[in-house]
Design an enzyme around this catalytic site. Structure first.
Site, PDB file in Angstrom:
ATOM      1  N   ARG A 114      60.211  -5.904 123.391  1.00 27.34           N
ATOM      2  CA  ARG A 114      59.297  -5.848 124.532  1.00 27.34           C
ATOM      3  C   ARG A 114      59.639  -4.734 125.513  1.00 27.34           C
ATOM      4  O   ARG A 114      58.760  -4.234 126.208  1.00 27.34           O
ATOM      5  CB  ARG A 114      59.263  -7.200 125.243  1.00 27.34           C
ATOM      6  CG  ARG A 114      58.572  -8.287 124.414  1.00 27.34           C
ATOM      7  CD  ARG A 114      58.290  -9.522 125.216  1.00 27.34           C
ATOM      8  NE  ARG A 114      57.502 -10.478 124.471  1.00 27.34           N
ATOM      9  CZ  ARG A 114      57.043 -11.613 124.967  1.00 27.34           C
ATOM     10  NH1 ARG A 114      57.303 -11.932 126.230  1.00 27.34           N
ATOM     11  NH2 ARG A 114      56.331 -12.442 124.232  1.00 27.34           N
ATOM     12  N   ASP A 164      50.749 -17.321 137.938  1.00 32.29           N
ATOM     13  CA  ASP A 164      51.739 -16.830 136.991  1.00 32.29           C
ATOM     14  C   ASP A 164      52.614 -15.826 137.722  1.00 32.29           C
ATOM     15  O   ASP A 164      52.208 -15.271 138.761  1.00 32.29           O
ATOM     16  CB  ASP A 164      51.066 -16.165 135.785  1.00 32.29           C
ATOM     17  CG  ASP A 164      51.977 -16.133 134.563  1.00 32.29           C
ATOM     18  OD1 ASP A 164      51.899 -17.052 133.730  1.00 32.29           O
ATOM     19  OD2 ASP A 164      52.792 -15.192 134.460  1.00 32.29           O
TER      20      ASP A 164
END
Length: 269
Positions: A36, A139
């Site tokens: 990532r 979030d």
């Protein structure tokens, strides 16, 4: 070509994401972290993860901190995940139809928005115009929240949306947008997204009838889990409900709620 992520570098990022979001990354996630973050190294022309870690803390690249958090916290989700929760939501919303008080649901780790819009479809169906309602999605990742606000998804992610809901609440893409859908505008207007870090004191959100916090606590250690759950449960009205993931448990975590069914809890009156 970047070098491999060393154990020492991985330990730096384990501490970084724990400090930022309270997430504990086990050693088994080393490949995930490497994959990532690799694109961020390439973007900055860096040759090692250590260089990238130093860039994050050089006081110059403040925006990159959020990008790293986004990369390490984003999780895949889909519409109507864990169907029994939505069956329970439907019963609760139907029972509330006609009341004057707003029916409020919080998707506390909403990721790219599929959960929040799934909730909204159920509320629109069960409450209609008879009861005011709203959905709040939150979030830690600004990137996924931007996607959630756009409300544009591949049809593959909507495979569990009931056919009637697809017809009523979704617009199917055509031509270059074929194979995708857009959540209908009137439904989007009932869903409000905001960035929140559950591992920090929460802003004033008001009280909710139901809170979804699913498949998140598995990333927290026990102390962080207790703190996060306490914050979230404080935002549930007495007698309201709390949903967690089926692989999670509140055993010895919090005594302000009582189990009703697997992964469904009721807050004490």
């Amino acid at each position: 070509m970047t070098t491999a992520l060393s154990d020492q570098e991985f330990a730096l990022f384990q501490r970084f994401i724990f400090d930022a979001a309270g997430i504990t990354l086990p050693d088994s996630k080393k490949a995930l972290v490497s994959g990532r973050l690799a694109k961020r190294l390439r973007y900055h022309g860096l040759e090692s993860y250590g260089e990238y870690f130093r860039l994050l803390h050089d006081g110059v690249h403040a925006a990159e901190l959020q990008m790293a958090i986004d990369a390490l916290t984003t999780n895949e989700t889909y519409f109507f995940r864990e169907a029994k929760h939505f069956e329970f939501l439907r019963r609760q919303a139907s029972a509330a139809r006609g009341r004057s008080a707003m029916f409020r649901v919080w998707s506390a780790a909403s990721s790219s928005g599929e959960e929040a819009y799934s909730i909204a479809m159920v509320l629109a169906d069960c409450l209609g115009q008879d009861t005011p309602w709203e959905v709040v999605g939150s979030d830690i990742s600004t990137k996924v929240l931007r996607g959630a606000a756009r409300a544009h998804y591949s049809l593959e992610r909507a495979r569990d949306v009931p056919t009637d809901y697809l017809r009523r609440f979704c617009l199917r893409g055509t031509q270059e947008y074929q194979g995708s859908l857009l959540i209908e505008r009137s439904l989007r207007q009932k869903v409000h997204f905001r960035q929140l870090n559950l591992n920090a004191p929460l802003p004033q959100l008001g009280l909710f009838d139901i809170v979804f916090l699913r498949n998140v606590m598995i990333y927290f250690n026990d102390n962080t889990k207790r703190e996060v759950v306490a914050r979230v449960i404080a935002a549930i009205r007495p007698g309201g409900h709390f949903f967690i993931g089926h692989s999670e448990s509140l055993n010895d975590i919090n005594h302000d709620v009582q189990p009703l069914a697997p992964s469904i809890y009721r807050k004490n009156p």
